[in-house]
Design an enzyme around this catalytic site. Structure first.
Site, PDB file in Angstrom:
ATOM      1  N   ASP A  30       0.872  -1.184   0.000  1.00 54.94           N
ATOM      2  CA  ASP A  30       0.000   0.000   0.000  1.00 54.94           C
ATOM      3  C   ASP A  30       0.904   1.228   0.000  1.00 54.94           C
ATOM      4  O   ASP A  30       2.002   1.197   0.574  1.00 54.94           O
ATOM      5  CB  ASP A  30      -0.903  -0.013   1.249  1.00 54.94           C
ATOM      6  CG  ASP A  30      -2.153   0.826   1.046  1.00 54.94           C
ATOM      7  OD1 ASP A  30      -3.247   0.241   0.931  1.00 54.94           O
ATOM      8  OD2 ASP A  30      -2.037   2.077   0.984  1.00 54.94           O
ATOM      9  N   THR A 121     -13.525  -4.006  -7.941  1.00 60.22           N
ATOM     10  CA  THR A 121     -14.697  -3.973  -8.825  1.00 60.22           C
ATOM     11  C   THR A 121     -14.492  -2.882  -9.866  1.00 60.22           C
ATOM     12  O   THR A 121     -14.321  -1.712  -9.511  1.00 60.22           O
ATOM     13  CB  THR A 121     -15.961  -3.679  -8.007  1.00 60.22           C
ATOM     14  OG1 THR A 121     -16.048  -4.689  -7.011  1.00 60.22           O
ATOM     15  CG2 THR A 121     -17.196  -3.692  -8.875  1.00 60.22           C
ATOM     16  N   PHE A 152     -16.289 -11.581  -4.309  1.00 59.78           N
ATOM     17  CA  PHE A 152     -17.695 -11.555  -3.895  1.00 59.78           C
ATOM     18  C   PHE A 152     -17.768 -11.591  -2.374  1.00 59.78           C
ATOM     19  O   PHE A 152     -18.620 -12.256  -1.789  1.00 59.78           O
ATOM     20  CB  PHE A 152     -18.455 -12.732  -4.526  1.00 59.78           C
ATOM     21  CG  PHE A 152     -18.415 -12.735  -6.035  1.00 59.78           C
ATOM     22  CD1 PHE A 152     -19.210 -11.864  -6.763  1.00 59.78           C
ATOM     23  CD2 PHE A 152     -17.557 -13.575  -6.726  1.00 59.78           C
ATOM     24  CE1 PHE A 152     -19.162 -11.841  -8.149  1.00 59.78           C
ATOM     25  CE2 PHE A 152     -17.499 -13.567  -8.116  1.00 59.78           C
ATOM     26  CZ  PHE A 152     -18.306 -12.693  -8.827  1.00 59.78           C
ATOM     27  N   LEU A 153     -16.819 -10.901  -1.726  1.00 55.17           N
ATOM     28  CA  LEU A 153     -16.745 -10.926  -0.265  1.00 55.17           C
ATOM     29  C   LEU A 153     -17.757  -9.967   0.332  1.00 55.17           C
ATOM     30  O   LEU A 153     -17.875  -8.839  -0.118  1.00 55.17           O
ATOM     31  CB  LEU A 153     -15.354 -10.487   0.210  1.00 55.17           C
ATOM     32  CG  LEU A 153     -14.141 -11.148  -0.456  1.00 55.17           C
ATOM     33  CD1 LEU A 153     -12.866 -10.471   0.012  1.00 55.17           C
ATOM     34  CD2 LEU A 153     -14.121 -12.628  -0.123  1.00 55.17           C
ATOM     35  N   ARG A 154     -18.468 -10.447   1.367  1.00 52.28           N
ATOM     36  CA  ARG A 154     -19.342  -9.538   2.116  1.00 52.28           C
ATOM     37  C   ARG A 154     -18.602  -9.092   3.358  1.00 52.28           C
ATOM     38  O   ARG A 154     -18.000  -9.939   4.051  1.00 52.28           O
ATOM     39  CB  ARG A 154     -20.611 -10.267   2.572  1.00 52.28           C
ATOM     40  CG  ARG A 154     -21.652 -10.409   1.515  1.00 52.28           C
ATOM     41  CD  ARG A 154     -22.663 -11.427   1.916  1.00 52.28           C
ATOM     42  NE  ARG A 154     -22.050 -12.756   2.041  1.00 52.28           N
ATOM     43  CZ  ARG A 154     -22.722 -13.858   2.393  1.00 52.28           C
ATOM     44  NH1 ARG A 154     -23.988 -13.791   2.687  1.00 52.28           N
ATOM     45  NH2 ARG A 154     -22.108 -15.021   2.472  1.00 52.28           N
ATOM     46  N   LYS A 204     -19.473  -9.284 -12.042  1.00 54.38           N
ATOM     47  CA  LYS A 204     -19.408  -8.599 -10.745  1.00 54.38           C
ATOM     48  C   LYS A 204     -20.440  -7.473 -10.654  1.00 54.38           C
ATOM     49  O   LYS A 204     -21.198  -7.365  -9.687  1.00 54.38           O
ATOM     50  CB  LYS A 204     -17.991  -8.063 -10.534  1.00 54.38           C
ATOM     51  CG  LYS A 204     -17.822  -7.160  -9.349  1.00 54.38           C
ATOM     52  CD  LYS A 204     -18.034  -7.919  -8.041  1.00 54.38           C
ATOM     53  CE  LYS A 204     -18.247  -6.960  -6.908  1.00 54.38           C
ATOM     54  NZ  LYS A 204     -17.723  -7.374  -5.662  1.00 54.38           N
ATOM     55  N   ASN A 208     -23.830  -7.515  -8.065  1.00 50.82           N
ATOM     56  CA  ASN A 208     -24.157  -6.516  -7.039  1.00 50.82           C
ATOM     57  C   ASN A 208     -25.448  -5.765  -7.386  1.00 50.82           C
ATOM     58  O   ASN A 208     -26.246  -5.462  -6.507  1.00 50.82           O
ATOM     59  CB  ASN A 208     -23.001  -5.537  -6.854  1.00 50.82           C
ATOM     60  CG  ASN A 208     -22.001  -6.061  -5.831  1.00 50.82           C
ATOM     61  OD1 ASN A 208     -22.141  -7.183  -5.332  1.00 50.82           O
ATOM     62  ND2 ASN A 208     -20.995  -5.271  -5.484  1.00 50.82           N
ATOM     63  N   CYS A 260     -20.192  -0.850  -1.451  1.00 48.15           N
ATOM     64  CA  CYS A 260     -20.245  -1.643  -2.686  1.00 48.15           C
ATOM     65  C   CYS A 260     -21.540  -1.484  -3.459  1.00 48.15           C
ATOM     66  O   CYS A 260     -21.522  -1.024  -4.600  1.00 48.15           O
ATOM     67  CB  CYS A 260     -20.008  -3.105  -2.345  1.00 48.15           C
ATOM     68  SG  CYS A 260     -18.456  -3.352  -1.502  1.00 48.15           S
TER      69      CYS A 260
HETATM   70  C1  UGA Z   1     -21.762  -6.739  -1.193  1.00 42.73           C
HETATM   71  C2  UGA Z   1     -22.069  -8.093  -1.829  1.00 42.73           C
HETATM   72  O1  UGA Z   1     -23.023  -8.800  -1.041  1.00 42.73           O
HETATM   73  C3  UGA Z   1     -20.796  -8.926  -1.967  1.00 42.73           C
HETATM   74  O2  UGA Z   1     -21.087 -10.138  -2.646  1.00 42.73           O
HETATM   75  C4  UGA Z   1     -19.750  -8.123  -2.753  1.00 42.73           C
HETATM   76  O3  UGA Z   1     -18.533  -8.824  -2.886  1.00 42.73           O
HETATM   77  C5  UGA Z   1     -19.485  -6.808  -2.032  1.00 42.73           C
HETATM   78  O4  UGA Z   1     -20.716  -6.083  -1.927  1.00 42.73           O
HETATM   79  C6  UGA Z   1     -18.468  -6.033  -2.818  1.00 42.73           C
HETATM   80  O5  UGA Z   1     -18.766  -5.650  -3.944  1.00 42.73           O
HETATM   81  O6  UGA Z   1     -17.339  -5.891  -2.369  1.00 42.73           O
HETATM   82  P1  UGA Z   1     -21.397  -5.872   1.319  1.00 42.73           P
HETATM   83  O7  UGA Z   1     -21.410  -4.502   0.752  1.00 42.73           O
HETATM   84  O8  UGA Z   1     -20.313  -6.242   2.269  1.00 42.73           O
HETATM   85  O9  UGA Z   1     -21.327  -6.982   0.143  1.00 42.73           O
HETATM   86  O10 UGA Z   1     -22.758  -6.066   2.084  1.00 42.73           O
HETATM   87  P2  UGA Z   1     -24.130  -6.840   1.860  1.00 42.73           P
HETATM   88  O11 UGA Z   1     -24.197  -7.964   2.798  1.00 42.73           O
HETATM   89  O12 UGA Z   1     -24.353  -7.125   0.431  1.00 42.73           O
HETATM   90  O13 UGA Z   1     -25.160  -5.708   2.347  1.00 42.73           O
HETATM   91  C7  UGA Z   1     -25.281  -4.481   1.640  1.00 42.73           C
HETATM   92  C8  UGA Z   1     -26.399  -3.642   2.193  1.00 42.73           C
HETATM   93  O14 UGA Z   1     -27.662  -4.236   1.895  1.00 42.73           O
HETATM   94  C9  UGA Z   1     -26.386  -3.463   3.710  1.00 42.73           C
HETATM   95  O15 UGA Z   1     -26.680  -2.119   4.014  1.00 42.73           O
HETATM   96  C10 UGA Z   1     -27.482  -4.381   4.211  1.00 42.73           C
HETATM   97  O16 UGA Z   1     -28.065  -3.941   5.401  1.00 42.73           O
HETATM   98  C11 UGA Z   1     -28.470  -4.296   3.063  1.00 42.73           C
HETATM   99  N1  UGA Z   1     -29.348  -5.482   2.962  1.00 42.73           N
HETATM  100  C12 UGA Z   1     -28.838  -6.711   2.660  1.00 42.73           C
HETATM  101  C13 UGA Z   1     -30.723  -5.328   3.131  1.00 42.73           C
HETATM  102  O17 UGA Z   1     -31.226  -4.212   3.394  1.00 42.73           O
HETATM  103  N2  UGA Z   1     -31.532  -6.429   3.000  1.00 42.73           N
HETATM  104  C14 UGA Z   1     -31.048  -7.658   2.709  1.00 42.73           C
HETATM  105  O18 UGA Z   1     -31.845  -8.615   2.595  1.00 42.73           O
HETATM  106  C15 UGA Z   1     -29.660  -7.799   2.536  1.00 42.73           C
END
Ligand code: UGA
Length: 430
Positions: A30, A121, A152-154, A204, A208, A260
């Protein structure tokens, strides 16, 4: 395998630690000297369950190292992952100057064959530009390949998602690149989809955006539930029992946030438009997400009568549980609006308080949920942390000025709340 990962953010750090755990020799690079110094002291800049332990173990056993020296790292590595940020520009487009800069630095450092892999991404066609940038900056005799391997990490579940993914997508232009990536991932038991680079990039963005679409769809249905008296939890359950739909990502609430989904949705709309297609469906997904937040604020307003001078206790600030990430968190707009309307806001979040202090200047930061409740005119839930699901609600009720709970994440059962004597307002449920 010798690997370099450029970028020590969420993606870069998790990728580095996991590849090291799988037995590879990983250098994480970094240009932020402060961050690298801290990492060498094993101070992890983000909260991600299990990450600290993984970094410590692999750093101590010598498989993971940190540096600001990209030249040295590139020369020691066969595969170089680009995992730097692609922040949104004002117009929604992804800012790819970081990627270009890194591609240029890699090219100048290369003295033998390397496989350069996009992990960040990026919009479709970025691979083409990375290849072009390396081509014009490298020494003539050196060969290389470019590949796309989207993550595809959450956040909050990143280690699990890395080690046990639904699929691994690799976009390549040569058999050599394909074989290197297949070998690198051989320790992970998951189907590998080999495709061309553009399709991998598009997978990707499409993934999303589709997840965002599911959330906005269920949020729109939750509005109909509010208006008609149906129950969104039951609707989501019934809908999700159809295997073609699936129950995941059908939790209604205050809309999606984080670094994301909102950013990738914008970037996908913009790239589609640049290519000549107006992706109106996704524009509507975005609009529903904004409306969902406004509707939630209206619910607070309608149950408090006048917001001015009322004390509102907020539980949860992070954009979702198990992370300290505040980027594009729905809480930012909600708290700022409540303050703008003249409310006194008290807040607590189990992990994001340090980051939240840099965002909210006037709110009162509390040490726990009970301190938030004390003397508040209502309790507002913005993140579904387990800690909040397990609160002593009888105690909370005694501490509140009036037993009013407005829940943006549907974490309690309406019947139970009623039984306890709360006025309980949630999303899409009576
Ligand atoms: C998301 C994707 O799920 C990952 O697969 C992807 O790799 C990542 O973006 C990325 O591009 O790096 P992330 O942002 O960590 O992951 O979080 P999510 O679990 O997807 O949640 C995103 C938002 O949606 C949160 O604010 C969550 O509260 C909301 N959410 C999620 C809902 O309101 N309802 C749901 O049923 C699911």
């Amino acid at each position: 395998m010798n690997i370099a990962v450029v970028g020590a953010g969420y993606v870069g750090l998790v990728t580095s630690a996991c590849f090291a755990e799988l037995g590879n020799q990983v250098i994480c690079i970094d240009n932020d000297e402060v961050k690298i110094k801290a990492l060498k002291r094993l101070k992890i800049p983000i909260y991600e369950p299990g990450l600290e332990e993984l970094v410590k173990r692999n750093y101590k056993n010598g498989r993971l190292s940190f540096t600001t020296n990209i030249v040295d790292a590139v020369r020691k590595s066969l595969v170089i992952f680009i995992a730097v940020g692609t922040p949104p520009k004002e117009n929604g487009e992804a800012d790819l100057t970081g990627i270009e800069h890194v591609a240029c630095s890699i090219a100048k450092a290369m003295t033998s064959y390397h496989l350069v892999v996009e992990k960040s991404t990026v919009p479709v066609e970025t691979g083409h530009w990375v290849k072009h940038t390396i081509e014009i900056n490298k020494k003539k005799s050196v060969s290389f390949d470019v590949a796309s391997n989207p993550e595809f990490l959450r956040e909050g579940q990143a280690l699990k998602d890395f080690m046990h993914p639904d699929r691994i997508v690799i976009g390549v232009e040569s058999k050599k690149a394909e074989n290197i990536l297949k070998e690198l991932y051989s320790g992970i038991n998951a189907p590998i989809l080999v495709t061309d680079i553009k399709s991998a990039e598009l997978i990707k963005h499409a993934s999303n955006s589709f997840l965002a679409l599911k959330i906005s769809f269920i949020n729109a249905v939750s509005r109909i539930c509010d208006l008609s008296g149906a129950d969104i939890e039951r609707v989501a359950l019934g809908l999700g029992m159809d295997a073609r739909v699936g129950r995941t990502f059908l939790d209604a609430g205050i809309g999606f946030g984080g670094f994301c989904l909102p950013k990738d949705l914008d970037a996908f709309i913009t790239i589609a438009s640049k290519l000549g297609y107006s992706f109106d469906l996704l524009k509507e997904v975005k609009k529903i997400n904004e409306l969902q937040r406004r509707d939630f604020i209206q619910k607070i307003e309608s149950h408090l009568w006048n917001i001015k001078n009322k004390t509102i206790g907020v539980l949860g600030l992070a954009f979702k549980p198990d992370t300290d990430d505040m980027r594009f968190a729905p809480s930012i707009e909600i708290v700022n609006t409540l303050e703008g309307l003249g409310a006194h806001v008290k807040v607590y979040d189990p992990q994001s308080m340090t980051k939240a202090r840099k965002i909210f200047r006037n709110v009162k930061f509390c040490s726990d949920a009970y301190t938030v409740a004390k003397g508040s005119d209502c309790l507002v839930i913005l993140t579904e942390w387990n800690e909040f699901k397990e609160l002593d609600l009888k105690r909370m009720k005694k501490l509140l000025r009036q037993p009013l709970v407005i829940d943006g994440r549907n974490i309690y059962l309406p019947e139970k709340m009623k039984e306890l004597g709360f006025k309980y307002i949630s999303v899409g449920r009576k």
